[in-house]
Design a protein around this motif. Structure first.
Motif, PDB file in Angstrom:
ATOM      1  N   ILE A 329      13.030   7.098  -3.758  1.00 51.04           N
ATOM      2  CA  ILE A 329      11.998   6.702  -2.812  1.00 51.04           C
ATOM      3  C   ILE A 329      11.696   7.894  -1.910  1.00 51.04           C
ATOM      4  CG2 ILE A 329      11.337   5.099  -0.988  1.00 51.04           C
ATOM      5  CD1 ILE A 329      11.706   3.847  -3.765  1.00 51.04           C
ATOM      6  N   ILE A 330      10.460   8.375  -1.942  1.00 48.36           N
ATOM      7  CA  ILE A 330      10.083   9.557  -1.167  1.00 48.36           C
ATOM      8  C   ILE A 330       8.997   9.253  -0.137  1.00 48.36           C
ATOM      9  CG2 ILE A 330      10.744  11.162  -2.999  1.00 48.36           C
ATOM     10  CD1 ILE A 330       7.724  11.367  -3.653  1.00 48.36           C
ATOM     11  N   GLY A 331       8.540   8.007  -0.081  1.00 46.30           N
ATOM     12  CA  GLY A 331       7.514   7.665   0.892  1.00 46.30           C
ATOM     13  C   GLY A 331       7.461   6.178   1.153  1.00 46.30           C
ATOM     14  N   LEU A 332       6.940   5.813   2.312  1.00 51.28           N
ATOM     15  CA  LEU A 332       6.814   4.411   2.714  1.00 51.28           C
ATOM     16  C   LEU A 332       5.565   4.261   3.567  1.00 51.28           C
ATOM     17  CD1 LEU A 332       8.027   1.474   3.374  1.00 51.28           C
ATOM     18  CD2 LEU A 332       8.981   2.573   5.416  1.00 51.28           C
ATOM     19  N   CYS A 333       4.811   3.188   3.355  1.00 50.84           N
ATOM     20  CA  CYS A 333       3.712   2.857   4.258  1.00 50.84           C
ATOM     21  C   CYS A 333       3.519   1.349   4.274  1.00 50.84           C
ATOM     22  CB  CYS A 333       2.416   3.571   3.882  1.00 50.84           C
ATOM     23  SG  CYS A 333       1.752   3.143   2.260  1.00 50.84           S
ATOM     24  N   GLY A 334       2.954   0.844   5.371  1.00 53.49           N
ATOM     25  CA  GLY A 334       2.785  -0.596   5.494  1.00 53.49           C
ATOM     26  C   GLY A 334       1.613  -0.946   6.388  1.00 53.49           C
ATOM     27  N   VAL A 335       1.080  -2.147   6.183  1.00 49.48           N
ATOM     28  CA  VAL A 335      -0.042  -2.623   6.982  1.00 49.48           C
ATOM     29  C   VAL A 335       0.121  -4.117   7.230  1.00 49.48           C
ATOM     30  CG1 VAL A 335      -1.503  -3.114   4.966  1.00 49.48           C
ATOM     31  CG2 VAL A 335      -2.572  -2.674   7.179  1.00 49.48           C
ATOM     32  N   GLN A 336      -0.322  -4.571   8.411  1.00 43.64           N
ATOM     33  CA  GLN A 336      -0.337  -5.995   8.736  1.00 43.64           C
ATOM     34  C   GLN A 336      -1.767  -6.428   9.009  1.00 43.64           C
ATOM     35  OE1 GLN A 336       1.990  -7.198  12.133  1.00 43.64           O
ATOM     36  NE2 GLN A 336       1.534  -9.361  11.866  1.00 43.64           N
ATOM     37  N   ASN A 337      -2.143  -7.545   8.414  1.00 41.85           N
ATOM     38  CA  ASN A 337      -3.486  -8.090   8.603  1.00 41.85           C
ATOM     39  C   ASN A 337      -3.507  -8.981   9.849  1.00 41.85           C
ATOM     40  OD1 ASN A 337      -6.082  -9.021   8.352  1.00 41.85           O
ATOM     41  ND2 ASN A 337      -5.700 -10.313   6.563  1.00 41.85           N
ATOM     42  N   ILE A 338      -4.293  -8.575  10.846  1.00 40.70           N
ATOM     43  CA  ILE A 338      -4.426  -9.360  12.074  1.00 40.70           C
ATOM     44  C   ILE A 338      -5.884  -9.768  12.199  1.00 40.70           C
ATOM     45  CG2 ILE A 338      -4.076  -9.407  14.565  1.00 40.70           C
ATOM     46  CD1 ILE A 338      -2.050  -7.129  14.209  1.00 40.70           C
ATOM     47  N   GLY A 340      -8.304  -9.885  10.067  1.00 35.94           N
ATOM     48  CA  GLY A 340      -9.259  -8.983   9.434  1.00 35.94           C
ATOM     49  C   GLY A 340      -9.108  -7.527   9.811  1.00 35.94           C
ATOM     50  N   ASP A 341      -8.305  -7.240  10.841  1.00 32.82           N
ATOM     51  CA  ASP A 341      -8.013  -5.856  11.213  1.00 32.82           C
ATOM     52  C   ASP A 341      -6.627  -5.492  10.701  1.00 32.82           C
ATOM     53  OD1 ASP A 341     -10.416  -5.481  12.488  1.00 32.82           O
ATOM     54  OD2 ASP A 341      -9.645  -6.017  14.473  1.00 32.82           O
ATOM     55  N   GLY A 342      -6.560  -4.434   9.924  1.00 33.75           N
ATOM     56  CA  GLY A 342      -5.286  -4.009   9.361  1.00 33.75           C
ATOM     57  C   GLY A 342      -4.622  -2.978  10.251  1.00 33.75           C
ATOM     58  N   GLU A 343      -3.484  -3.329  10.826  1.00 32.75           N
ATOM     59  CA  GLU A 343      -2.732  -2.385  11.654  1.00 32.75           C
ATOM     60  C   GLU A 343      -1.735  -1.634  10.773  1.00 32.75           C
ATOM     61  OE1 GLU A 343       0.335  -2.187  15.455  1.00 32.75           O
ATOM     62  OE2 GLU A 343      -0.744  -4.054  15.019  1.00 32.75           O
ATOM     63  N   ILE A 344      -1.953  -0.329  10.602  1.00 31.75           N
ATOM     64  CA  ILE A 344      -1.033   0.502   9.829  1.00 31.75           C
ATOM     65  C   ILE A 344       0.245   0.640  10.646  1.00 31.75           C
ATOM     66  CG2 ILE A 344      -0.669   2.685   8.653  1.00 31.75           C
ATOM     67  CD1 ILE A 344      -3.029   1.163   7.535  1.00 31.75           C
ATOM     68  N   THR A 345       1.328   0.084  10.139  1.00 30.94           N
ATOM     69  CA  THR A 345       2.570   0.024  10.915  1.00 30.94           C
ATOM     70  C   THR A 345       3.533   1.156  10.612  1.00 30.94           C
ATOM     71  OG1 THR A 345       3.475  -1.464   9.229  1.00 30.94           O
ATOM     72  CG2 THR A 345       2.458  -2.486  11.170  1.00 30.94           C
ATOM     73  N   ASN A 346       3.505   1.664   9.394  1.00 32.15           N
ATOM     74  CA  ASN A 346       4.471   2.684   8.988  1.00 32.15           C
ATOM     75  C   ASN A 346       3.834   3.664   8.015  1.00 32.15           C
ATOM     76  OD1 ASN A 346       5.786  -0.175   9.063  1.00 32.15           O
ATOM     77  ND2 ASN A 346       7.442   1.205   9.690  1.00 32.15           N
ATOM     78  N   VAL A 347       4.099   4.935   8.223  1.00 31.06           N
ATOM     79  CA  VAL A 347       3.754   5.977   7.242  1.00 31.06           C
ATOM     80  C   VAL A 347       4.837   7.044   7.325  1.00 31.06           C
ATOM     81  CG1 VAL A 347       2.072   7.640   6.403  1.00 31.06           C
ATOM     82  CG2 VAL A 347       1.275   5.580   7.580  1.00 31.06           C
ATOM     83  N   SER A 348       5.654   7.145   6.295  1.00 32.12           N
ATOM     84  CA  SER A 348       6.731   8.139   6.271  1.00 32.12           C
ATOM     85  C   SER A 348       6.778   8.802   4.907  1.00 32.12           C
ATOM     86  CB  SER A 348       8.094   7.486   6.560  1.00 32.12           C
ATOM     87  OG  SER A 348       8.144   6.961   7.867  1.00 32.12           O
ATOM     88  N   VAL A 349       6.972  10.111   4.894  1.00 29.66           N
ATOM     89  CA  VAL A 349       7.098  10.879   3.654  1.00 29.66           C
ATOM     90  C   VAL A 349       8.319  11.783   3.769  1.00 29.66           C
ATOM     91  CG1 VAL A 349       6.025  12.594   2.142  1.00 29.66           C
ATOM     92  CG2 VAL A 349       4.611  10.828   3.211  1.00 29.66           C
ATOM     93  N   ARG A 364      -4.227   5.631   0.199  1.00 27.30           N
ATOM     94  CA  ARG A 364      -5.381   5.162  -0.562  1.00 27.30           C
ATOM     95  C   ARG A 364      -5.092   3.816  -1.215  1.00 27.30           C
ATOM     96  NH1 ARG A 364      -8.309   9.278  -4.526  1.00 27.30           N
ATOM     97  NH2 ARG A 364      -9.269   7.291  -5.044  1.00 27.30           N
ATOM     98  N   GLN A 365      -3.896   3.702  -1.796  1.00 28.70           N
ATOM     99  CA  GLN A 365      -3.545   2.423  -2.417  1.00 28.70           C
ATOM    100  C   GLN A 365      -3.366   1.336  -1.364  1.00 28.70           C
ATOM    101  OE1 GLN A 365      -1.099   1.570  -5.596  1.00 28.70           O
ATOM    102  NE2 GLN A 365      -1.258   3.547  -6.619  1.00 28.70           N
ATOM    103  N   LEU A 366      -2.803   1.692  -0.225  1.00 32.60           N
ATOM    104  CA  LEU A 366      -2.594   0.692   0.829  1.00 32.60           C
ATOM    105  C   LEU A 366      -3.938   0.141   1.306  1.00 32.60           C
ATOM    106  CD1 LEU A 366      -0.267  -0.558   2.560  1.00 32.60           C
ATOM    107  CD2 LEU A 366      -0.910   1.094   4.322  1.00 32.60           C
ATOM    108  N   LEU A 367      -4.918   1.024   1.479  1.00 33.74           N
ATOM    109  CA  LEU A 367      -6.231   0.587   1.932  1.00 33.74           C
ATOM    110  C   LEU A 367      -6.899  -0.299   0.892  1.00 33.74           C
ATOM    111  CD1 LEU A 367      -7.583   3.928   3.485  1.00 33.74           C
ATOM    112  CD2 LEU A 367      -6.478   2.016   4.660  1.00 33.74           C
ATOM    113  N   GLU A 368      -6.755   0.042  -0.392  1.00 34.36           N
ATOM    114  CA  GLU A 368      -7.346  -0.761  -1.455  1.00 34.36           C
ATOM    115  C   GLU A 368      -6.683  -2.127  -1.545  1.00 34.36           C
ATOM    116  OE1 GLU A 368      -7.024   1.515  -5.004  1.00 34.36           O
ATOM    117  OE2 GLU A 368      -8.443   3.045  -4.345  1.00 34.36           O
ATOM    118  N   ARG A 369      -5.361  -2.140  -1.511  1.00 29.20           N
ATOM    119  CA  ARG A 369      -4.639  -3.416  -1.620  1.00 29.20           C
ATOM    120  C   ARG A 369      -4.872  -4.288  -0.394  1.00 29.20           C
ATOM    121  NH1 ARG A 369       0.233  -3.628  -5.136  1.00 29.20           N
ATOM    122  NH2 ARG A 369       0.265  -1.790  -6.477  1.00 29.20           N
ATOM    123  N   GLY A 370      -5.020  -3.661   0.767  1.00 26.80           N
ATOM    124  CA  GLY A 370      -5.241  -4.421   1.989  1.00 26.80           C
ATOM    125  C   GLY A 370      -6.502  -5.261   1.941  1.00 26.80           C
TER     126      GLY A 370
END
Length: 426
Positions: A329-338, A340-349, A364-370
Motif C-alpha cells: 500500500i503506497i497511497g490512501l485517499c478518502g471522501v465523505q458525501n455531505i 452532495g458536497d464531497g469532503e476530501i478527508t485523506n490524501v497520503s502518498v 481521479r478515481q476518487l472523484l469519479e467514484r464519488g
C-alpha cells in the motif's frame, strides 16, 4: 447504453456486445488457441457482423481479475487501449462477481471456483435476492456478496460453505479439478452448474457491467491494473530461488509476447501501448494498519488514527481508496458525501513514491467514484505551504476559495480551502 465486454481471465476467451437490456452478440472459445491469437479476431468479427459504429460504444467492460496472469494482462492491455482510443470509461468487474451472474436469479448460494493451482482456488460466495417492483408482480434480483473473492484452499472454502448450512451451486474450471475432494469435504447439499453456465461468459459480464454503469462505478483506464490476489508463479519461483526470474509460457506465469499484448490492432486502430503501473482499489479491512501507518508517516500528530480510519471507511456515505504497487500500500485517499458536497478527508502518498503520479491517479478515481454516491461538488483543505499538494489539486480542477488563518499547528500554517464545483449543476 452500449457496452463491449472482454473476459480473458480463464481458459475461455469471451467477448460480448450489449445495448441497454439486449444482448447483441457474444463469442466464447475454449480451444487450442491462446488469448493473444483469438481475442482480436473475435472483436473484429463482432464489429463486422453487427455493423458496429465505434462512436456508439459507451464503455468497455473487463473481467478485472483474478485469473490467469497472462490472460488478464492481454485483456487489460486491449481494454485499456480501447478506452484510451475511443475516449470511453472502463468498467472493471471482479472476475468471480461476473461469473456469479451466470446464475442470475438463483437464490441458493453460488460459489465460482477458478483453479489457482497448488491446491487453491480463486473463489467467492454469492446469492441473488429477489426484489418486487411496486404495483406489479414483476420481480428483479440484486446480487449479494457473502464472501468477497479471494484465493483459498479447498479446505478453507469447504469449511466456509459448510458453516453457511445452505445448498450451494459451484461452477468454474476449478470444479472438475477438485470435485472428488469437494464431494468428501462438503456437508451441505451442492450441485454443479450446467455446461452452459460453468465458465466465464462475457454476456454475464455485460449484465454486471450495466449495473455498475448505472451506479457510476467506472474507473480510470490509464491507471487501472488487474487484481491478481497473489503473485504470479514466476514471481513465487523467483522469491523461492532468490534468483533472477526466468519465466516460461505456462498459463499462470504472466509471460507473454509484449508485442501481442501492447502493439495489437483492432477495429483498424493501433491499440496504444499501456503498462501496468499502480493499482487503485477500494480500501479493505486488512489494509487499515498500513493505511494508518502511512497517514502517520505523512501527517504526524495530525494523522487519523487506525480507529478513526476504520470507523470512517465503513460508513455508507464514504469512499476510501488505496494505491497498491507490488502488493504494498503506497497511497490512501478518502471522501465523505455531505448532502452532495464531497469532503476530501485523506490524501497520503508514500514518501518514496512521490513524483510518480500516484496522488493524481488516486484522486481521479476518487472523484469519479464519488459521483456514483451522489457527490456533485468537492472540497478540501491543505496547508498553504504544501506547494506540491496544491499543484496536484489545481491540476485536477480545484480552485482556492479562501483561507483559514493559523488553522494548522506544528508548524503553524494557514489552511487553503479548495473547491471543485460542478458548474452544470449551478
Amino acid at each position: 447504453m452500449k457496452i463491449l465486454a472482454i473476459d480473458t481471465s480463464g481458459l475461455t476467451a469471451t467477448v460480448a456486445l450489449c445495448e441497454d437490456d439486449r444482448l447483441v452478440s457474444v463469442f466464447s472459445i475454449q480451444y487450442k488457441t491462446t488469448h493473444s491469437q483469438i481475442l482480436m479476431p473475435m472483436l473484429e468479427k463482432i464489429k463486422e457482423l453487427t455493423s458496429l459504429d465505434l462512436k456508439t460504444i459507451d464503455a468497455i467492460a473487463l473481467a478485472a481479475g483474478p485469473g490467469s496472469f497472462t490472460g488478464l494482462r492481454i485483456g487489460t492491455a486491449t481494454a485499456k487501449g480501447l478506452c484510451l482510443a475511443l475516449n470511453v470509461p472502463l468498467i472493471a468487474v471482479p472476475t468471480l462477481d461476473a461469473m456469479a451472474y451466470n446464475l442470475y436469479g438463483v437464490e441458493r448460494l453460488i460459489c465460482p471456483m477458478m483453479d489457482a493451482r497448488r491446491s487453491q482456488v480463486y473463489t467467492g460466495v454469492y446469492t441473488f435476492v429477489p426484489e418486487k417492483r411496486e404495483d406489479t408482480s414483476l420481480y428483479t434480483y440484486s446480487m449479494k456478496t457473502i464472501l468477497d473473492q479471494k484465493c483459498a484452499s479447498i479446505d478453507e472454502i469447504a469449511d466456509f460453505l459448510n458453516a453457511q448450512g445452505k445448498p450451494v451451486t459451484i461452477l468454474g474450471d476449478g470444479v472438475p479439478v477438485y470435485l472428488d475432494s469437494l464431494e468428501q469435504k462438503l456437508k451441505v447439499p451442492f450441485s454443479v452448474a450446467s455446461v452452459s453456465q460453468d465458465r466465464q461468459n462475457a454476456a454475464s459480464l455485460c449484465q454486471a457491467a450495466a449495473q455498475y454503469m448505472r451506479e457510476g462505478r467506472t474507473v480510470d483506464a490509464d491507471s487501472f491494473a488487474p487484481e491478481y490476489l497473489r503473485v504470479s508463479q514466476a514471481e513465487r519461483t523467483s522469491l523461492e530461488k532468490k534468483t533472477e526470474d526466468n519465466t516460461g509460457n505456462s498459463p499462470d506465469s504472466g509471460a507473454g509476447s509484449a508485442k501481442s499484448d501492447s502493439e495489437a490492432s483492432v477495429f483498424g486502430m493501433k491499440i496504444p501501448k499501456v503498462k501496468e503501473r499502480v493499482f487503485i482499489r477500494l480500501l479493505k479491512a486488512e489494509d487499515i494498519d498500513r493505511a494508518a501507518a502511512l497517514e502517520k508517516e505523512n501527517l504526524g500528530n495530525e494523522a487519523w488514527t487506525l480507529e478513526q480510519l476504520l470507523t470512517a471507511s465503513t460508513r455508507d456515505d464514504t469512499i476510501y481508496l488505496v494505491a497498491e504497487k507490488q502488493g504494498q500500500i503506497i497511497g490512501l485517499c478518502g471522501v465523505q458525501n455531505i448532502q452532495g458536497d464531497g469532503e476530501i478527508t485523506n490524501v497520503s502518498v508514500d514518501k518514496n513514491m512521490r513524483g510518480e503520479g500516484v496522488g493524481y491517479k488516486m484522486m481521479r478515481q476518487l472523484l469519479e467514484r464519488g459521483r456514483g454516491i451522489g457527490i456533485v461538488n468537492y472540497t478540501m483543505e491543505v496547508r498553504s505551504s504544501n506547494v506540491a499538494a496544491r499543484k496536484l489539486y489545481e491540476k485536477l480542477g480545484f480552485k482556492s476559495d479562501g483561507k483559514r488563518p493559523g488553522f494548522y499547528d506544528n508548524p503553524k500554517d494557514d489552511a487553503e480551502i479548495y473547491w471543485l464545483r460542478n458548474t452544470q449543476s449551478e
